[in-house]
Design an enzyme around this catalytic site. Structure first.
Site, PDB file in Angstrom:
ATOM      1  N   PHE A 132      61.298  59.640  52.697  1.00 36.73           N
ATOM      2  CA  PHE A 132      62.260  59.086  53.651  1.00 36.73           C
ATOM      3  C   PHE A 132      63.420  58.501  52.862  1.00 36.73           C
ATOM      4  O   PHE A 132      63.234  57.595  52.052  1.00 36.73           O
ATOM      5  CB  PHE A 132      61.637  58.003  54.535  1.00 36.73           C
ATOM      6  CG  PHE A 132      62.630  57.440  55.528  1.00 36.73           C
ATOM      7  CD1 PHE A 132      62.822  58.044  56.765  1.00 36.73           C
ATOM      8  CD2 PHE A 132      63.403  56.334  55.212  1.00 36.73           C
ATOM      9  CE1 PHE A 132      63.764  57.556  57.660  1.00 36.73           C
ATOM     10  CE2 PHE A 132      64.347  55.841  56.108  1.00 36.73           C
ATOM     11  CZ  PHE A 132      64.526  56.444  57.330  1.00 36.73           C
ATOM     12  N   ASP A 216      64.751  56.101  44.603  1.00 36.69           N
ATOM     13  CA  ASP A 216      65.139  55.388  45.817  1.00 36.69           C
ATOM     14  C   ASP A 216      64.249  54.150  45.901  1.00 36.69           C
ATOM     15  O   ASP A 216      63.087  54.232  46.294  1.00 36.69           O
ATOM     16  CB  ASP A 216      64.947  56.297  47.035  1.00 36.69           C
ATOM     17  CG  ASP A 216      65.255  55.588  48.349  1.00 36.69           C
ATOM     18  OD1 ASP A 216      65.351  54.335  48.363  1.00 36.69           O
ATOM     19  OD2 ASP A 216      65.378  56.280  49.369  1.00 36.69           O
ATOM     20  N   LYS A 245      67.860  47.129  51.688  1.00 35.43           N
ATOM     21  CA  LYS A 245      66.899  46.243  52.359  1.00 35.43           C
ATOM     22  C   LYS A 245      66.896  44.792  51.871  1.00 35.43           C
ATOM     23  O   LYS A 245      67.683  43.993  52.342  1.00 35.43           O
ATOM     24  CB  LYS A 245      65.507  46.870  52.301  1.00 35.43           C
ATOM     25  CG  LYS A 245      65.427  48.136  53.187  1.00 35.43           C
ATOM     26  CD  LYS A 245      64.036  48.494  53.633  1.00 35.43           C
ATOM     27  CE  LYS A 245      64.060  49.466  54.800  1.00 35.43           C
ATOM     28  NZ  LYS A 245      63.978  50.874  54.450  1.00 35.43           N
TER      29      LYS A 245
END
Ligand SMILES: *Cc1c(COP(=O)(O)O)cnc(C)c1O
Length: 382
Positions: A132, A216, A245
């Site tokens: 993702f 990532d 985040k």
């Protein structure tokens, strides 16, 4: 207000029926004044806890002084944050944006530009099954999940999907590959740790053809897994790393960090973002990094993460590292999340029909862990 029955917000989220009005540390309060224990942290965002006083103070001070001047000019917070992130990780340069997807877009663009300018003409990007990387068109093209991609075809060309084996990634990386992108621990698909030998094979394959290895770390970064960045617990170092985040402590900021040789690849005019490197979000991020150091949150994520993992093992097979954990259960995970919220005021997350995910603030201790485990027992989780 209560959860609206006919919201004017688009229906692209399946929200649980609670409205929150306040947060502090690992606690949240709804609009009826009821208190909740948060084991979701706004999806791995509030690593330092809700409304940390040092983050609040930094944001208030910065917004009152200077919020934004555009990237045609310099500000101190952005320069300080770039220096901090570089020093703490890959030692190259930093590009700021506003989200994880944007950080990955920047990584894809940088990798292709690097290949273009070094005369390789390699365009392709290797990603892993169950990855993702975000919802914008480039990041979505790097997210090989049929359900997420199908309505939005045609996607970006040039993506290849590797199985999570050393042989697969080695076979897929050839002269046409500009980069391999990997989450060292896959988050949204259910906390799957990528085995060390697969990361080593990706590193070796990239070195063989001159492609860039991109980690990532949008979800794994900022102390979540028991080190500032997850790559530190693997045998490899990436060329590029994306963050978002938890970096802004609740404010929207993303970053692409490079290793030293790749800091100069993007030239004036190649890429940009109006809000990227905004003074307020950068001030928040600087405060987050300081709090992580001062409160020993990396050690806590590791030590109390191990306590939580050991406790969760009574319910099923546990995966993950630090305070990024999942447990595989027999029961209906989405239904348990709903019941935990309504009956126990415990906020959890399900990544699949039988997978519960745990992403508490890195500040939690034995008491919050015991409360969570005892709620799971009462709910009959197995
Ligand atoms: C959440 C996430 C993203 C996307 O971040 P956004 O800020 O929602 O765009 C990308 N990669 C990983 C690993 C993530 O967990």
């Amino acid at each position: 207000m209560g959860a609206p029955e006919h919201s004017k917000q688009m229906g692209n989220y399946a929200r649980l029926p609670v409205v929150f009005v306040r947060g502090e540390g690992w606690r949240l309060w709804d609009d009826e004044g009821l208190e909740y224990l948060d084991f979701l942290s706004g999806l791995a965002v509030l690593n330092v806890g809700h409304s940390h006083p040092k983050v609040v103070e930094a944001v208030q001070r910065q917004v009152a002084e200077l919020s934004h001047v555009s990237n045609l000019l310099w500000t101190e917070p952005a320069e300080q944050l770039a220096t901090e992130l570089s020093r703490r990780s890959l030692e190259g340069c930093v590009f700021f944006c506003n989200s994880g997807a944007e950080a990955n877009e920047a990584a894809i663009k940088l990798a292709r530009a690097h290949s273009f300018r070094s005369g390789r003409q390699a365009k392709d990007i290797v990603v892993f099954e169950q990855a993702f990387h975000g919802r914008t068109m480039g990041a979505l093209s790097a997210t090989p999940q049929e359900g997420k991609q199908a309505p939005f075809a045609p996607l970006l060309a040039g993506f290849r999907v590797a199985e999570k084996t050393a042989a697969s990634v080695d076979a897929l990386v050839d002269d046409h590959v500009a980069a391999v992108i990997v989450e060292p621990i896959q988050g949204e698909s259910g906390v799957h740790v990528i085995p060390d030998d697969v990361l080593e094979a990706a590193r070796a394959a990239c070195d063989r053809v001159g492609a860039l290895l991109v980690f990532d770390e949008v979800q794994t970064g900022i102390g979540r897994t028991g080190s500032m960045f997850a790559y530190e617990q693997t045998p490899v170092k990436p060329d590029l790393m994306t963050l978002a985040k938890a970096l802004g402590g609740g404010l929207p900021i993303g970053a692409l960090v490079t290793a030293e040789p790749y800091g100069g690849v993007l030239q004036p005019g190649d890429h940009g973002s109006t809000f990227g490197g905004n003074a307020v979000t950068c001030a928040a991020a600087l405060a987050v990094l300081a709090v992580i150091d001062e409160q020993g949150l990396i050690e806590n994520a590791r030590d109390n993460g191990a306590v939580l993992a050991a406790g969760l093992a009574e319910f099923g097979a546990v995966r993950g590292r630090g305070m990024m954990l999942a447990v595989e259960i027999e029961g209906d995970a989405p239904q348990l999340v709903r019941r935990a919220l309504v009956e126990h005021r415990l906020i959890l997350n399900a990544t699949g029909p039988h997978t519960l995910r745990f992403l508490p603030p890195l500040t939690i201790g034995a008491e919050q862990i015991e409360r969570c485990l005892s709620d799971l027992r009462t709910l009959g989780v197995s």
